[in-house]
Design an enzyme around this catalytic site. Structure first.
Site, mmCIF file in Angstrom:
data_model
loop_
_atom_site.group_PDB
_atom_site.id
_atom_site.type_symbol
_atom_site.label_atom_id
_atom_site.label_comp_id
_atom_site.label_asym_id
_atom_site.label_seq_id
_atom_site.Cartn_x
_atom_site.Cartn_y
_atom_site.Cartn_z
ATOM 1 N N SER A 124 46.302 29.160 88.905
ATOM 2 C CA SER A 124 45.642 28.018 89.538
ATOM 3 C C SER A 124 46.570 27.357 90.538
ATOM 4 O O SER A 124 47.802 27.384 90.383
ATOM 5 C CB SER A 124 45.283 27.025 88.427
ATOM 6 O OG SER A 124 45.055 25.749 88.946
ATOM 7 N N TYR A 149 47.235 22.126 80.294
ATOM 8 C CA TYR A 149 46.503 23.282 80.840
ATOM 9 C C TYR A 149 47.296 23.909 81.987
ATOM 10 O O TYR A 149 47.535 25.116 82.034
ATOM 11 C CB TYR A 149 45.110 22.844 81.328
ATOM 12 C CG TYR A 149 44.521 23.771 82.352
ATOM 13 C CD1 TYR A 149 43.957 24.977 81.976
ATOM 14 C CD2 TYR A 149 44.575 23.468 83.723
ATOM 15 C CE1 TYR A 149 43.455 25.855 82.927
ATOM 16 C CE2 TYR A 149 44.077 24.326 84.666
ATOM 17 C CZ TYR A 149 43.513 25.517 84.277
ATOM 18 O OH TYR A 149 43.034 26.373 85.213
ATOM 19 N N LYS A 153 49.354 27.689 82.564
ATOM 20 C CA LYS A 153 49.206 28.623 83.698
ATOM 21 C C LYS A 153 50.579 28.970 84.263
ATOM 22 O O LYS A 153 50.879 30.136 84.543
ATOM 23 C CB LYS A 153 48.319 28.008 84.794
ATOM 24 C CG LYS A 153 46.864 27.903 84.409
ATOM 25 C CD LYS A 153 46.238 29.275 84.268
ATOM 26 C CE LYS A 153 44.892 29.258 83.631
ATOM 27 N NZ LYS A 153 44.395 30.557 83.195
HETATM 28 N N1 UFG Z 1 36.035 14.052 91.199
HETATM 29 C C1 UFG Z 1 35.314 12.893 91.267
HETATM 30 N N2 UFG Z 1 34.373 12.654 90.312
HETATM 31 C C2 UFG Z 1 34.136 13.524 89.288
HETATM 32 C C3 UFG Z 1 34.887 14.719 89.227
HETATM 33 C C4 UFG Z 1 35.837 14.940 90.192
HETATM 34 O O1 UFG Z 1 35.509 12.071 92.166
HETATM 35 O O2 UFG Z 1 33.285 13.245 88.440
HETATM 36 C C5 UFG Z 1 37.046 14.330 92.219
HETATM 37 C C6 UFG Z 1 38.450 14.438 91.667
HETATM 38 O O3 UFG Z 1 39.041 13.180 91.544
HETATM 39 C C7 UFG Z 1 39.103 15.363 92.678
HETATM 40 C C8 UFG Z 1 37.960 16.268 93.144
HETATM 41 O O4 UFG Z 1 36.766 15.576 92.795
HETATM 42 O O5 UFG Z 1 39.538 14.618 93.762
HETATM 43 C C9 UFG Z 1 37.955 17.615 92.461
HETATM 44 O O6 UFG Z 1 38.024 17.421 91.065
HETATM 45 P P1 UFG Z 1 37.784 18.592 90.028
HETATM 46 O O7 UFG Z 1 37.938 18.023 88.653
HETATM 47 O O8 UFG Z 1 36.516 19.315 90.332
HETATM 48 O O9 UFG Z 1 38.945 19.591 90.364
HETATM 49 P P2 UFG Z 1 40.524 19.346 90.331
HETATM 50 O O10 UFG Z 1 40.995 19.588 91.726
HETATM 51 O O11 UFG Z 1 40.914 18.099 89.686
HETATM 52 O O12 UFG Z 1 40.893 20.508 89.334
HETATM 53 C C10 UFG Z 1 41.520 21.588 89.796
HETATM 54 C C11 UFG Z 1 41.149 22.784 88.912
HETATM 55 C C12 UFG Z 1 41.807 22.687 87.577
HETATM 56 C C13 UFG Z 1 43.267 22.323 87.724
HETATM 57 C C14 UFG Z 1 43.403 21.033 88.474
HETATM 58 C C15 UFG Z 1 44.820 20.561 88.589
HETATM 59 O O13 UFG Z 1 39.735 22.870 88.732
HETATM 60 O O14 UFG Z 1 41.699 23.958 86.960
HETATM 61 O O15 UFG Z 1 42.884 21.250 89.773
HETATM 62 O O16 UFG Z 1 44.942 19.452 89.399
HETATM 63 F F1 UFG Z 1 43.885 22.151 86.552
#
Ligand code: UFG
Length: 340
Positions: A124, A149, A153
């Site tokens: 990731s 998590y 990785k």
């Molecule tokens: N977000 C929202 N509202 C939500 C969900 C997400 O505003 O309900 C925002 C988050 O704050 C972020 C973006 O949308 O800015 C993406 O969020 P996600 O949770 O979809 O994805 P992430 O980038 O946080 O997660 C990714 C990978 C994970 C990994 C993580 C580490 O999906 O596997 O990055 O930062 F662990």
């Protein structure tokens, strides 16, 4: 000759199984159904006209894994089987370390004992943390991830590098950015358990009315609209990268250790509000949202430099954000017909 796909009924795993079958690989799935459903197996068959061999067990059960390796001539593995909920990993660190690392080591023991090479690992972009410059290429500094998590990785990558060096193996680490969307047939997609953590599943559940409003985590980032930026990659494009990576490993006849690392993203960053807008446009639905405080552990911006994958795998993302979000919505509608 077969390819073992662990977690092959999961979100990225099932899409990859379809691409492997379409490319005439024989596929053996091991999946304990802890975060997937059996009907996905039938749907894979419906899409491809082929039925992969399926073993439902937990990869920590070494003796069962041993039997699978005894029963088939396995030529390589794509390892998707892992727990992946960031928040849960903080609450249950031992479960995450045990499941994500022991299962990996159990497969590698079989590889070592049988002299098998060709191992692809689902990693990731979390291994980069908040990178210092954009876009992120594979030489960017690795930072200790915030979540357990993410640490599993990063540790998995280290285990594999040591394995490859010690046994002259061929491995490939694929660092995914943010996978989204569903199969064009609407027969495969993401199945979030409970309240979704990731953006697109939450957007979908808000659009259908399961959730009242999307919480947008923070609009005070140093970005154009203030919301955080990610690189959203269509899951079918991502699945195709696995086939390209496997073909590269398998056609490499050198006896030298090979450690391939690829960032898999589109190369383009999109903000949370841009994703909401693209979803609304693609599907002619509205997604009510409210701005909330930042979510703990979130970074400001991450998008990939995926040019290495293009040069060495001949792979690049082909699907636009809107097209991907359309498939996600069609999958949500399919799920509703299944539960009604
Ligand atoms: N977000 C929202 N509202 C939500 C969900 C997400 O505003 O309900 C925002 C988050 O704050 C972020 C973006 O949308 O800015 C993406 O969020 P996600 O949770 O979809 O994805 P992430 O980038 O946080 O997660 C990714 C990978 C994970 C990994 C993580 C580490 O999906 O596997 O990055 O930062 F662990």
């Amino acid at each position: 000759m077969a390819i073992l796909v662990t977690g092959g009924l999961g979100y990225i795993g099932s899409h990859t199984v379809v691409e492997l079958l379409n490319n005439n690989f024989e596929v053996i799935i091991v999946d304990d159904l802890s975060n997937s459903e059996k009907f996905i197996l039938n749907n894979i068959q419906e899409i491809t006209g082929k039925k992969p061999i399926f073993y439902p067990f937990d990869l920590r059960r070494k003796e069962l894994l041993h039997q699978v390796f005894d029963a088939h001539t396995i030529e390589g593995c794509i390892n998707f089987a892992a727990y992946k909920a960031v928040g849960e990993s903080q609450e249950k660190p031992l479960d995450y370390y045990e499941n994500n690392l022991f299962t990996l080591i159990n497969i590698l023991q079989e590889f070592k004992n049988r002299n098998i090479s060709n191992f692809i690992f689902s990693s990731s972009c979390t291994v980069y943390g908040q990178a210092d410059k954009m876009p992120i290429d594979e030489s960017a500094l690795l930072k200790t991830p915030e979540s357990v998590y993410g640490k599993t990785k990063q540790m998995g990558e280290e285990v594999l590098k040591d394995f490859a060096n010690a046994y002259h193996s061929k491995i490939c680490l694929l660092r995914y950015f943010n996978p989204i969307g569903a199969h064009p047939s609407s027969l495969l997609g993401e199945l979030p358990i409970g309240v979704p953590n990731n953006l697109v599943p939450y957007v979908m559940q808000t659009a259908t009315g399961i959730r009242e409003k999307l919480n947008v985590w923070g609009n005070d980032y140093n970005t154009e609209d203030g919301t955080a930026i990610r690189d959203y990659i269509y899951v079918v494009d991502l699945a195709k990268a696995h086939v390209a990576a496997l073909q590269k490993l398998m056609t490499n006849t050198s006896v030298e250790t090979t450690i391939d690392i690829f960032n898999l993203g589109t190369g383009k960053g999109s903000s949370v509000l841009e994703v909401v807008e693209a979803f609304e446009k693609a599907n002619s639905v509205s997604v009510p949202y409210q701005i909330c405080d930042r979510r703990e552990g979130d970074i400001e911006i991450a998008y990939a430099d995926a040019s290495k994958a293009e040069q060495e795998l001949g792979w690049k993302s082909e699907t636009t954000l809107q097209e991907a979000l359309k498939t996600a919505w069609n999958w949500q509608k399919y799920l509703e017909t299944k539960t009604n």
